[in-house]
Design an enzyme around this catalytic site. Structure first.
Site, PDB file in Angstrom:
ATOM      1  N   LYS A   1       9.097  -1.862   0.707  1.00 43.78           N
ATOM      2  CA  LYS A   1       9.359  -1.270   2.021  1.00 43.78           C
ATOM      3  C   LYS A   1      10.844  -0.950   2.207  1.00 43.78           C
ATOM      4  O   LYS A   1      11.191   0.010   2.913  1.00 43.78           O
ATOM      5  CB  LYS A   1       8.847  -2.198   3.134  1.00 43.78           C
ATOM      6  CG  LYS A   1       7.331  -2.248   3.202  1.00 43.78           C
ATOM      7  CD  LYS A   1       6.739  -0.859   3.386  1.00 43.78           C
ATOM      8  CE  LYS A   1       5.233  -0.829   3.382  1.00 43.78           C
ATOM      9  NZ  LYS A   1       4.694   0.539   3.557  1.00 43.78           N
TER      10      LYS A   1
ATOM     11  N   TYR B   1       6.299  -6.814  -1.784  1.00 43.29           N
ATOM     12  CA  TYR B   1       6.017  -5.921  -0.658  1.00 43.29           C
ATOM     13  C   TYR B   1       7.296  -5.602   0.100  1.00 43.29           C
ATOM     14  O   TYR B   1       7.555  -4.439   0.444  1.00 43.29           O
ATOM     15  CB  TYR B   1       5.000  -6.576   0.278  1.00 43.29           C
ATOM     16  CG  TYR B   1       4.633  -5.727   1.470  1.00 43.29           C
ATOM     17  CD1 TYR B   1       3.729  -4.674   1.350  1.00 43.29           C
ATOM     18  CD2 TYR B   1       5.184  -5.987   2.732  1.00 43.29           C
ATOM     19  CE1 TYR B   1       3.391  -3.893   2.443  1.00 43.29           C
ATOM     20  CE2 TYR B   1       4.843  -5.217   3.822  1.00 43.29           C
ATOM     21  CZ  TYR B   1       3.948  -4.170   3.675  1.00 43.29           C
ATOM     22  OH  TYR B   1       3.620  -3.392   4.764  1.00 43.29           O
TER      23      TYR B   1
ATOM     24  N   ASP C   1      -6.944   7.496  -5.931  1.00 38.85           N
ATOM     25  CA  ASP C   1      -6.433   6.140  -6.004  1.00 38.85           C
ATOM     26  C   ASP C   1      -4.930   6.250  -6.236  1.00 38.85           C
ATOM     27  O   ASP C   1      -4.484   6.665  -7.303  1.00 38.85           O
ATOM     28  CB  ASP C   1      -7.108   5.398  -7.152  1.00 38.85           C
ATOM     29  CG  ASP C   1      -6.650   3.946  -7.262  1.00 38.85           C
ATOM     30  OD1 ASP C   1      -5.634   3.587  -6.634  1.00 38.85           O
ATOM     31  OD2 ASP C   1      -7.298   3.185  -8.000  1.00 38.85           O
TER      32      ASP C   1
END
Length: 241
Positions: free
Chosen positions: A142, A138, A55
């Site tokens: 990135k 997010y 994980d």
């Protein structure tokens, strides 16, 4: 024939890349988040390699994954495909940024490293304080991994390190109504991992559909890159070099 490790290969782009690579004769080591996903992969793939389980939101499991990958010997290419979108900020940072950093630092260096970016990195913020990890979106993640890719290319000139924007494709993450082509979305990471074409044997580039594109200006800011590396080292307890 190349030996390739792909994180996040139990579904989506990672699984599709693995399928295509295996079909063309490459040796692919798969990765799943948990044993249930690994069992499903075992029923779908025939491989002489074990399916590695970790994980990536768990730092200790990520470190253990690096050691288990090293036990399998050096890879020709590693694709850091795993990522999360719909999660809390800490998990987004851990999976999308810190996990690929830790794996890059701890795994034996391959010839080629590929990191999944996104056009959403253009909307990312340049953080200046380590405490802001709790605010990571997010897009922020990135931007960070795209900048780290450029840093790795600079610091490890013997390795071809590149980031890939696969487009907004219809995966579990992208949603079934995503407008871009799924097949086209996976082609670039496969091409960068295996091709002998001179266009693929470059480093420090940001690609979309096998074409070099200009990333966010912060990606090539060495001061920002250095800050990110120090941040990741402090949070993980792992030194890059």
């Amino acid at each position: 024939m190349a030996k390739i490790f792909i994180t996040g290969s139990s579904d989506g782009l990672g699984k599709l890349a693995a399928e295509k690579l295996i079909a063309t004769g490459h040796q692919v080591v798969l990765h799943a988040r948990n044993s249930e996903r690994a069992d499903l992969l075992k029923s779908q793939f025939t491989s002489s390699y074990p399916i590695l389980i970790a994980d990536l939101s768990n730092l200790e499991e990520t470190k253990k994954l690096a050691l288990e990958a090293n036990d399998l010997g050096r890879f020709d290419a590693v694709t850091h495909n795993a990522g999360v979108l719909h999660a809390d900020s800490k998990t987004i940072f851990q999976v999308n940024v810190l996990a690929p950093f830790v794996l890059t630092a701890l795994m034996e260096k391959p010839d080629r490293l590929i990191y999944l970016s996104s056009s959403m990195h253009f909307g990312g913020k340049e953080f200046s304080d380590i405490g802001q990890v709790e605010k990571t979106t997010y897009s922020d993640s990135k931007l960070m991994i795209t900048a780290l890719t450029a840093a790795f290319a600079r610091l490890f000139p013997e390795i071809k390190c590149n980031s890939v924007d696969p487009g907004w494709v219809p995966t579990k993450m992208g949603g079934k109504n995503a407008p871009d082509d799924l097949q086209k979305g996976v082609e670039t990471q496969i091409w960068l991992a295996t091709s002998e074409e001179k266009e693929a044997k470059v480093s420090g580039k940001y690609f979309r559909h096998q074409q070099v594109k200009s990333p966010h200006p912060a990606v090539e800011d060495t001061a920002y890159q250095t800050w990110l590396i120090r941040w990741c080292e402090e949070l993980s307890g792992v030194s890059l070099i």
